[in-house]
Write an enzyme that holds these catalytic residues in place. Structure first.
Site, PDB file in Angstrom:
ATOM      1  N   PHE A 127       0.845  -1.191   0.000  1.00 25.40           N
ATOM      2  CA  PHE A 127       0.000   0.000   0.000  1.00 25.40           C
ATOM      3  C   PHE A 127       0.884   1.246   0.000  1.00 25.40           C
ATOM      4  CE2 PHE A 127      -2.917   3.148   1.755  1.00 25.40           C
ATOM      5  CZ  PHE A 127      -4.039   2.909   0.968  1.00 25.40           C
ATOM      6  N   TYR A 229     -11.403   1.252  10.595  1.00 26.51           N
ATOM      7  CA  TYR A 229     -12.621   1.626   9.874  1.00 26.51           C
ATOM      8  C   TYR A 229     -13.031   0.607   8.826  1.00 26.51           C
ATOM      9  CZ  TYR A 229      -8.831   3.725   7.095  1.00 26.51           C
ATOM     10  OH  TYR A 229      -7.651   3.947   6.423  1.00 26.51           O
ATOM     11  N   ARG A 378     -12.716  -4.946  -6.314  1.00 30.34           N
ATOM     12  CA  ARG A 378     -12.605  -5.762  -5.103  1.00 30.34           C
ATOM     13  C   ARG A 378     -14.009  -5.999  -4.546  1.00 30.34           C
ATOM     14  NH1 ARG A 378      -8.258  -2.820  -1.267  1.00 30.34           N
ATOM     15  NH2 ARG A 378      -9.994  -1.343  -1.218  1.00 30.34           N
TER      16      ARG A 378
END
Length: 406
Positions: A127, A229, A378
């Site tokens: 990432f 989150y 995704r």
């Protein structure tokens, strides 16, 4: 595709966690929410809990709530995350800043303690935050970055790490679940490989916490960071958590020396002396209100058990792969995730040149997957809030959107 929907209905009927679906707030106009790996849905009672906090904890108790409950909240909530999801004993996990800030703190602390070592090992496709932080820390400290380039579907392997580490390696930093393909790394074996080279091991848990069982203590992990989150449903921008193994506390020194990590927080002394426990990872005043929503999700995961959540996740992603085979593969869609369920995290990625436009079309119809550049969708299947029927409905909607474009 009636058989797919029938199979999904049967799986939902047999799902031992199906009652948890009702715990989540309705989203008017949304038919299938397949992006729980980016932003988890709010629980139905979150709004009232926030309102009660404003009315009482803040509105009535005012500053007294710091002494009564808020001062200890980063550590207490960290312990809860550790116990419910990480396999971590108390005193090693804390809720604090954003994922990016905590990655920086731990990376900088790790390389600062690495006497005579000059390299950080990280995946080239990790990432962006992880990569950017590694480059920044290397530039600050005169180190160099060693880039792993694993198979893009199956992710980093033990062999990849063993070939890259040496007596120059200070830190290996990897994601437990690949944010693109969903590939699940072998955490205990890779951690052992890093330790064999004398390096510290840090894991990014953003796409695995709350959906993949793990044992950070038993597996010897040195440090880890994860957001709250996604599968912990803490809401947009909810603070991240950091795990620092007890044996490193008081020895590694994080670089953002704020007053909350001082040994005596209210001494207001002339110089900085860090706390010797997990509180050393704090800097400024913790975001108390942003810690509210995730607490309800931790209750649900504890009730379901993390092993139960994983079992549901496997069922959902297996069904998604089956639906891909039957509905999408004939249309030229590529499977970009591992077929082996044991090597896969909580999402399934598929690829097609038209998926940017397809995603926009699906969103307008109440089907919400997640597009990832250059041409991937995704299917993020958060187990406690996603049904099997919802999963198949989403895949069939992708099929129909491609067919319309053709």
């Amino acid at each position: 595709m009636t058989d797919l929907l029938d199979a999904a209905r049967d799986l939902d009927a047999a799902d031992p966690l199906r009652a948890h679906l009702d715990a989540f707030a309705d989203a008017p106009g949304v038919i299938a929410y397949l992006d729980g790996n980016s932003l988890g849905r709010p629980l139905r009672d979150t709004a009232e809990k926030v309102a009660a906090f404003i009315r009482h904890d803040w509105g009535t108790r005012l500053i007294r709530s710091w002494d009564e409950q808020w001062m200890a909240l980063p550590m207490e909530l960290g312990d809860r995350i550790g116990a419910v999801t990480l396999g971590a004993a108390s005193g090693q996990t804390i809720v604090a800043d954003s994922t990016s800030v905590l990655i920086y703190k731990l990376m900088r602390a790790a390389v600062g303690a690495a006497q005579g070592r000059t390299e950080i090992v990280i995946e080239a496709g990790n990432f962006p935050t992880d990569r950017f932080m590694a480059e920044g820390v290397a530039a600050e400290t005169g180190m160099s970055v060693v880039w792993l380039e694993p198979d893009p579907v199956h992710g980093v392997t033990v062999a990849d790490v063993e070939a890259a580490v040496s007596d120059r390696t200070a830190l290996v930093s990897l994601s437990h679940v690949d944010y693109r393909s969903g590939a699940l790394a072998d955490m205990p074996a890779i951690t052992d490989a890093a330790h064999e080279a004398g390096a510290l091991m840090m894991w990014d848990l953003c796409h695995s916490v709350g959906v993949i069982p793990m044992q950070l203590d038993a597996w010897g992990v040195d440090m880890a960071v994860g957001c709250t989150y996604k599968y912990l449903n803490g809401g947009p921008g909810s603070p991240a958590f950091a795990y620092l193994r007890r044996e490193h506390q008081g020895l590694l020194r994080q670089p953002i020396q704020g007053w909350w990590s001082a040994a005596d927080i209210f001494a207001m002394g002339p110089s900085y002396e860090p706390a010797g426990d997990i509180r050393q990872l704090l800097s400024g005043t913790p975001p108390v209100m942003s810690m509210l929503a995730m607490q309800g999700m931790l209750d649900l995961i504890e009730q379901a058990t993390i092993e139960g959540v994983r079992a549901k996740s496997l069922s959902l992603t297996d069904l998604a792969v089956r639906a891909y085979d039957e509905a999408l593969a004939p249309l030229g869609v590529r499977l970009l995730s591992p077929r082996d369920a044991g090597a896969r995290g909580g999402h399934v990625t598929i690829g097609h040149p038209d998926f940017r436009e397809v995603t926009q079309s699906l969103w307008s119809e109440g089907i919400i997957p997640d597009f990832r550049f250059p041409d991937g969708i995704r299917l993020g299947l958060s187990p406690l809030s996603t049904s099997h029927v919802e999963t198949v409905t989403g895949v069939l909607a992708v099929r129909d959107a491609i067919a319309r474009r053709s």
